[in-house]
Scaffold this active site. Structure first.
Site, mmCIF file in Angstrom:
data_model
loop_
_atom_site.group_PDB
_atom_site.id
_atom_site.type_symbol
_atom_site.label_atom_id
_atom_site.label_comp_id
_atom_site.label_asym_id
_atom_site.label_seq_id
_atom_site.Cartn_x
_atom_site.Cartn_y
_atom_site.Cartn_z
ATOM 1 N N HIS A 1 0.838 -1.195 0.000
ATOM 2 C CA HIS A 1 0.000 0.000 0.000
ATOM 3 C C HIS A 1 0.874 1.247 0.000
ATOM 4 C CE1 HIS A 1 1.050 -0.179 4.212
ATOM 5 N NE2 HIS A 1 0.239 -1.179 4.472
HETATM 6 P P1 TYD Z 1 -2.334 -3.406 7.309
HETATM 7 O O1 TYD Z 1 -2.178 -1.967 6.971
HETATM 8 O O2 TYD Z 1 -2.919 -4.275 6.241
HETATM 9 O O3 TYD Z 1 -0.929 -4.025 7.764
HETATM 10 P P2 TYD Z 1 0.451 -4.119 6.960
HETATM 11 O O4 TYD Z 1 0.740 -2.780 6.404
HETATM 12 O O5 TYD Z 1 1.459 -4.533 7.945
HETATM 13 O O6 TYD Z 1 0.325 -5.153 5.908
HETATM 14 O O7 TYD Z 1 -3.188 -3.494 8.641
HETATM 15 C C1 TYD Z 1 -3.699 -4.703 9.132
HETATM 16 C C2 TYD Z 1 -4.955 -4.407 9.942
HETATM 17 O O8 TYD Z 1 -4.672 -3.611 11.081
HETATM 18 C C3 TYD Z 1 -6.003 -3.658 9.143
HETATM 19 O O9 TYD Z 1 -7.273 -4.200 9.473
HETATM 20 C C4 TYD Z 1 -5.937 -2.252 9.643
HETATM 21 C C5 TYD Z 1 -5.441 -2.412 11.063
HETATM 22 N N1 TYD Z 1 -4.582 -1.295 11.491
HETATM 23 C C6 TYD Z 1 -5.050 -0.388 12.418
HETATM 24 O O10 TYD Z 1 -6.203 -0.484 12.914
HETATM 25 N N2 TYD Z 1 -4.239 0.639 12.816
HETATM 26 C C7 TYD Z 1 -2.986 0.791 12.314
HETATM 27 O O11 TYD Z 1 -2.254 1.751 12.699
HETATM 28 C C8 TYD Z 1 -2.506 -0.144 11.338
HETATM 29 C C9 TYD Z 1 -1.128 -0.022 10.754
HETATM 30 C C10 TYD Z 1 -3.350 -1.174 10.963
#
Ligand code: TYD
Length: 144
Positions: free
Chosen positions: A53
């Site tokens: 992302h």
């Molecule tokens: P995600 O952004 O997909 O993780 P990564 O970048 O490590 O692949 O986030 C995973 C889940 O956690 C998603 O449901 C959103 C939640 N989340 C939060 O609630 N707060 C945060 O600060 C982050 C980074 C994720």
């Protein structure tokens, strides 16, 4: 990477002594933003790819405080860089509008993420085509 704001390594000062190591990361001093959010990732399988992302507002510094992982950063203009994070006193700065992927996690990896903004799912771009389109639109605007 985009020359205006690129990803780069940051080396943190080490304040260790005979008692052990101590690394300090202060917002707006050791990282180029006020830290609004901290999260960490651990227990990811070696073949897992995380991230995938870009963020319209948030900037990050990623630090493998234990173990190691790799971070691939793409600017949407065809440039990419891979950073190997394998030392607790080394971080990588990730600007806004950079596509990032974290992978090759060692079993003991703990990836600490410092962010410039509170969490807002609305500022995440999770589709690569959309990311490239937004980067192209920003390029067009800045060329005007
Ligand atoms: P995600 O952004 O997909 O993780 P990564 O970048 O490590 O692949 O986030 C995973 C889940 O956690 C998603 O449901 C959103 C939640 N989340 C939060 O609630 N707060 C945060 O600060 C982050 C980074 C994720």
């Amino acid at each position: 990477m985009n020359k205006n704001d690129s990803a780069y390594f940051i080396e943190f000062a080490e304040h260790g002594d005979e008692r052990g190591n101590l690394v300090v990361v202060e917002g707006e001093k050791d990282v180029p933003f006020a830290i609004q959010r901290v999260f960490y990732i651990y227990g990811s399988d070696t073949d897992m790819v995380r991230g995938q992302h870009a963020n319209r507002k948030s900037r990050f510094v990623l630090i493998n405080v234990a173990g190691q992982s790799k971070v691939k950063v793409m600017d949407g203009l065809g440039n990419e860089a891979v950073f190997c994070l394998n030392r607790p006193r080394t971080g990588v700065y990730i600007p806004t509008m950079a596509w990032k992927e974290m992978y090759d996690f060692s079993p003991d990896a703990v990836l600490l993420c410092l962010a410039s903004e509170h969490y807002d799912e609305g500022e995440y771009i999770r589709d690569f085509d959309e990311f490239e389109n937004e980067v192209a639109a920003l390029q067009k605007d800045s060329a005007r």
